[in-house]
Design an enzyme around this catalytic site. Structure first.
Site, PDB file in Angstrom:
ATOM      1  N   HIS A 124       0.830  -1.208   0.000  1.00  0.00           N
ATOM      2  CA  HIS A 124       0.000   0.000   0.000  1.00  0.00           C
ATOM      3  C   HIS A 124       0.865   1.259   0.000  1.00  0.00           C
ATOM      4  O   HIS A 124       0.634   2.184  -0.798  1.00  0.00           O
ATOM      5  CB  HIS A 124      -0.907  -0.018   1.236  1.00  0.00           C
ATOM      6  CG  HIS A 124      -1.638   1.267   1.477  1.00  0.00           C
ATOM      7  ND1 HIS A 124      -2.929   1.492   1.045  1.00  0.00           N
ATOM      8  CD2 HIS A 124      -1.258   2.408   2.120  1.00  0.00           C
ATOM      9  CE1 HIS A 124      -3.305   2.710   1.404  1.00  0.00           C
ATOM     10  NE2 HIS A 124      -2.313   3.283   2.070  1.00  0.00           N
ATOM     11  N   GLU A 125       1.869   1.295   0.878  1.00  0.00           N
ATOM     12  CA  GLU A 125       2.701   2.491   0.989  1.00  0.00           C
ATOM     13  C   GLU A 125       3.550   2.705  -0.261  1.00  0.00           C
ATOM     14  O   GLU A 125       3.700   3.832  -0.736  1.00  0.00           O
ATOM     15  CB  GLU A 125       3.590   2.408   2.234  1.00  0.00           C
ATOM     16  CG  GLU A 125       2.822   2.360   3.549  1.00  0.00           C
ATOM     17  CD  GLU A 125       1.891   3.541   3.754  1.00  0.00           C
ATOM     18  OE1 GLU A 125       2.185   4.639   3.223  1.00  0.00           O
ATOM     19  OE2 GLU A 125       0.859   3.387   4.425  1.00  0.00           O
ATOM     20  N   HIS A 128       1.587   4.249  -3.035  1.00  0.00           N
ATOM     21  CA  HIS A 128       1.526   5.715  -3.027  1.00  0.00           C
ATOM     22  C   HIS A 128       2.655   6.299  -3.876  1.00  0.00           C
ATOM     23  O   HIS A 128       2.461   7.286  -4.597  1.00  0.00           O
ATOM     24  CB  HIS A 128       1.667   6.254  -1.603  1.00  0.00           C
ATOM     25  CG  HIS A 128       0.411   6.191  -0.791  1.00  0.00           C
ATOM     26  ND1 HIS A 128      -0.770   6.765  -1.190  1.00  0.00           N
ATOM     27  CD2 HIS A 128       0.164   5.639   0.429  1.00  0.00           C
ATOM     28  CE1 HIS A 128      -1.699   6.577  -0.263  1.00  0.00           C
ATOM     29  NE2 HIS A 128      -1.164   5.893   0.732  1.00  0.00           N
ATOM     30  N   GLU A 187      -5.802   6.986  -0.889  1.00  0.00           N
ATOM     31  CA  GLU A 187      -5.766   5.794  -0.042  1.00  0.00           C
ATOM     32  C   GLU A 187      -6.449   4.610  -0.725  1.00  0.00           C
ATOM     33  O   GLU A 187      -5.933   3.483  -0.698  1.00  0.00           O
ATOM     34  CB  GLU A 187      -6.431   6.083   1.307  1.00  0.00           C
ATOM     35  CG  GLU A 187      -5.702   7.086   2.169  1.00  0.00           C
ATOM     36  CD  GLU A 187      -4.316   6.614   2.580  1.00  0.00           C
ATOM     37  OE1 GLU A 187      -4.112   5.395   2.691  1.00  0.00           O
ATOM     38  OE2 GLU A 187      -3.431   7.456   2.774  1.00  0.00           O
TER      39      GLU A 187
END
Length: 265
Positions: A124-125, A128, A187
């Protein structure tokens, strides 16, 4: 003056238009080099001001998972050098910065119960980063600041009554009408990109749902969604569940290609 400012803003927006990995139009006004420099400086500041975990076993475990996720990134990201640091912090958090930097808080290891759940967060990070969300956020902030300055100048020149109150209202409108919804969009997009990455690396995508259930139990996400930068846990879980069939196919293909993560703490 007002028309000139609007023209400059419009030109900047058109010049900085890009498309995200999910097909969303985004504004990215800064170069990769500029974003990498920002990431490098931010990470250096964090290492200087925050306590770093030096447990070899913990660091090897986190790096093992990060390396597996990095290996399936688009080539320009997979081939660059990544620095992975574990910070002593009780919050269940992690982050990734442009330029190849990943930080994981020790508190996250209490919520992410296995390699698949931690891969969910790291994916997920990193999502980004490859979706250029940092560039978007910085660009958006720059445009908002320019717009606010233009609005202030116009009100000054027109000697508008209640100028300060109007500017405060504009700030509030910018905060809840632009910044926060945009961050929720980031997100959700990072969830989608991250799920794809962890599955392609051979991790179990079903654990992504379990992770966010753990996060919810740990007290994360109590802020109402309309005032939060993150989707509400229930909505996040629902969206992940809808994408599981495709992610499971990606994991199956990864397993067939010999990708079988074995990261243990």
């Amino acid at each position: 003056m007002k028309k000139l400012v609007l023209a400059v803003l419009a030109t900047a927006v058109l010049a900085g238009c890009k498309t995200s990995p999910t097909g969303r139009t985004q504004i990215a006004l800064y170069s990769d080099q500029q974003m990498s420099q920002m990431g490098q400086q931010s990470f250096a500041d964090m290492k200087k001001n925050q306590k770093i975990n030096n447990n070899p076993q913990v660091n090897a475990y986190v790096k093992c998972i990060a390396d597996d996720v990095i290996a399936v990134l688009p080539q320009q990201y997979a081939t660059q050098a990544w620095e992975v640091v574990v910070f002593e912090d009780d919050s269940a958090n992690a982050f990734a910065l442009p330029g190849g930097y990943i930080g994981v808080h020790t508190g996250l290891l209490k919520v992410a119960e296995n390699q698949d759940q931690l891969a969910t967060v790291i994916g997920h990070e990193v999502g980004h980063v490859i979706a250029e969300h940092s560039n978007e956020r910085v660009s958006q902030s720059s445009l908002l600041q320019t717009g606010m300055q233009a609005g202030s100048a116009a009100l000054e020149m027109g000697n508008v009554q209640y100028r300060n109150e109007i500017m405060q209202g504009l700030g509030l409108g910018a905060q809840y009408g632009v910044i926060l919804p945009f961050s929720r969009s980031h997100e959700s997009e990072a969830d989608q990109v991250g799920l794809d990455l962890m599955a392609k690396a051979g991790f179990n995508p079903k654990e992504s749902v379990t992770l966010w259930q753990n996060m919810s139990k740990a007290g994360s996400g109590n802020t109402p969604e309309f005032m939060s930068t993150h989707p509400a846990p229930a909505n996040r879980i629902k969206e992940l569940q809808a994408k599981l069939p495709q992610a499971l196919n990606e994991q199956k293909a990864a397993k067939a290609a010999g990708k079988n993560p074995q990261c243990k703490l």
